[in-house]
Design a protein around this motif. Structure first.
Motif, short mmCIF file in Angstrom:
data_model
loop_
_atom_site.label_atom_id
_atom_site.label_comp_id
_atom_site.label_asym_id
_atom_site.label_seq_id
_atom_site.Cartn_x
_atom_site.Cartn_y
_atom_site.Cartn_z
N GLU A 7 -14.22 2.82 51.57
CA GLU A 7 -13.53 4.06 51.23
C GLU A 7 -13.31 4.96 52.45
OE1 GLU A 7 -15.45 6.03 48.07
OE2 GLU A 7 -15.20 4.38 46.66
N PRO A 267 -8.44 6.64 48.16
CA PRO A 267 -9.14 7.88 47.81
C PRO A 267 -8.73 9.07 48.67
CG PRO A 267 -10.68 6.04 47.91
CD PRO A 267 -9.37 5.53 48.47
N SER A 268 -8.23 8.82 49.88
CA SER A 268 -7.80 9.92 50.74
C SER A 268 -6.41 10.42 50.40
CB SER A 268 -7.83 9.47 52.21
OG SER A 268 -7.04 8.29 52.39
N ILE A 273 -5.61 10.70 43.65
CA ILE A 273 -6.69 11.44 43.00
C ILE A 273 -6.15 12.32 41.88
CG2 ILE A 273 -8.55 13.10 43.34
CD1 ILE A 273 -8.99 10.27 44.54
N LYS A 277 -7.14 12.19 37.83
CA LYS A 277 -7.57 13.36 37.05
C LYS A 277 -6.67 13.57 35.83
CE LYS A 277 -9.55 15.87 40.99
NZ LYS A 277 -9.39 17.06 41.89
N TRP A 294 -15.74 2.82 42.55
CA TRP A 294 -15.40 3.65 43.71
C TRP A 294 -15.85 5.09 43.47
CZ3 TRP A 294 -14.83 -0.84 45.22
CH2 TRP A 294 -14.17 -1.22 46.40
N PRO A 296 -14.70 8.30 43.89
CA PRO A 296 -13.94 9.30 43.13
C PRO A 296 -13.93 9.03 41.64
CG PRO A 296 -12.75 8.65 45.10
CD PRO A 296 -13.91 7.72 44.99
N ASP A 299 -17.45 9.76 40.19
CA ASP A 299 -17.72 11.19 40.11
C ASP A 299 -17.03 11.83 38.91
OD1 ASP A 299 -19.24 11.02 42.37
OD2 ASP A 299 -17.70 11.79 43.73
N MET A 300 -15.80 11.43 38.66
CA MET A 300 -15.06 11.99 37.52
C MET A 300 -15.71 11.60 36.20
SD MET A 300 -11.08 11.50 38.64
CE MET A 300 -10.56 11.83 40.32
#
Length: 353
Positions: A7, A267-268, A273, A277, A294, A296, A299-300
């Protein structure tokens, strides 16, 4: 950690972003059904005409070939990782790939150039088709994450090694006499090379960083990998665009932010992203296009902004329950009658006998 290594790569997001659908070449390596099901699979092109003719000649020696391997999509949170191989007679390595067609690292070629080269490779009337063979291994986002999150993790390096071995073995099983194999790597070249030499002791193997820049056959493999991944991402994207909301596909696309797309999948990339969301189901997350392992995505789903979660009861180790606890209600105001007897009809009493 493998995940952090993948990542943390900082690609050129503009070059990594798939071109518009009209500019994407759908190669034979694309299996729409398997991609939508989240399945990993391999595709091998037909044996090049020049090698078929050579193998059919009784007196001729097997024609020595070089082979290159590269990947696309190691770091993204969206879409498959694609390993690709490309091979051709050693004598044509430089003259055909570098001097005539100007293959280069796919990351420095425009999407239009990559697609044009791949289209030529798949056109039967061209010398690329007659002289070169190729293959691709698509590791789906679903399988990558499931393996990495397994009780005994199957990390990305191990998955990449197995994909590489499968591709080389598959080419050799088709009767190709490999003289030299060139492989691009993001890790330690020496250790990776020693591992592969154990699998293929009779083949000279060179593992090097920037091999996709220095060896034309690896450059060609990088083009195959990138064009295949771009097309696979387009198949995944179409699956969302084709699902109408309230019978109106146009409104669904507008609601989901389809006018902006999901970008490169890295992810960048803010576009990727933001898409995650906007499209996250609070319970199930996303579809087979997303790598749940991964950072992101995890985390979500695990609390950072997640709108919903699930708490599972912990088993009590103490065996303090009796069988009657499941049959008799002891709550306040209860008549202490057997609840099971009331589930069907009227409770049986002595009066009926």
């Amino acid at each position: 950690m493998e995940l952090e290594t993948s990542e943390s790569q900082q690609p050129d997001l503009d070059l990594e972003t798939p071109p518009s659908p009209s500019d994407i070449f759908i190669a034979p390596s694309i299996s729409r059904g398997q991609i939508l099901k989240g399945l990993s699979y391999s595709y091998f092109s037909p044996l090049p005409t020049i090698l078929q003719q050579n193998s059919s000649a009784e007196s001729s020696e097997p024609q020595k070939c070089v082979l290159g391997i590269d990947e696309a999509g190691r770091g993204p949170v969206l879409g498959p990782m694609v390993y690709a191989t490309f091979y051709l007679p050693t004598e044509l390595h430089e003259s055909l790939l570098a001097e005539k067609y100007h293959f280069n690292d796919s990351k420095v070629l425009t999407p239009e150039t990559r697609s044009s080269l791949m289209r030529t490779l798949c056109t039967t009337e061209t010398d690329l088709y007659a002289s070169c063979g190729w293959a691709a291994k698509l590791l789906s986002a679903r399988d990558i994450s499931a393996d990495m999150l397994a009780p005994t993790p199957y990390n990305l390096n191990a998955q990449a090694l197995d994909a590489t071995v499968e591709l080389i073995s598959g080419v050799m099983e088709r009767g190709v006499d490999l003289e030299h194999v060139y492989i691009d790597t993001v890790g330690q070249p020496e250790a990776y090379q020693r591992k592969l030499e154990k699998f293929f002791p009779g083949v000279r193997i060179t593992v090097a960083k920037k091999a996709d820049r220095d060896y034309p056959v690896v450059s060609a493999a990088s083009v195959v990998a990138k064009v295949t991944r771009d097309a696979a991402l387009e198949v995944c994207w179409e699956a969302y665009a084709e699902q109408p909301a309230d019978g109106n596909a146009v409104e669904k696309e507008k609601d989901k932010g389809a006018d902006k797309g999901w970008g490169s999948g890295y992810p960048s990339d803010a576009r990727s992203i933001n898409w995650l969301k906007a499209n996250m189901d609070p319970i199930f997350g996303w579809g087979t296009e997303t790598r749940f392992s991964w950072g992101p995505a995890k985390d979500m789903l695990e609390g950072k902004g997640a709108p919903a979660g699930a708490d599972w009861p912990v088993d009590d180790d103490e065996d303090t329950m009796k069988m009657t606890d499941f049959l008799v209600s002891r709550g306040e105001g209860s008549n202490q009658r057997d609840e099971l007897a009331n589930w069907y009809g009227t409770q049986v009493t002595e009066e009926i006998f």
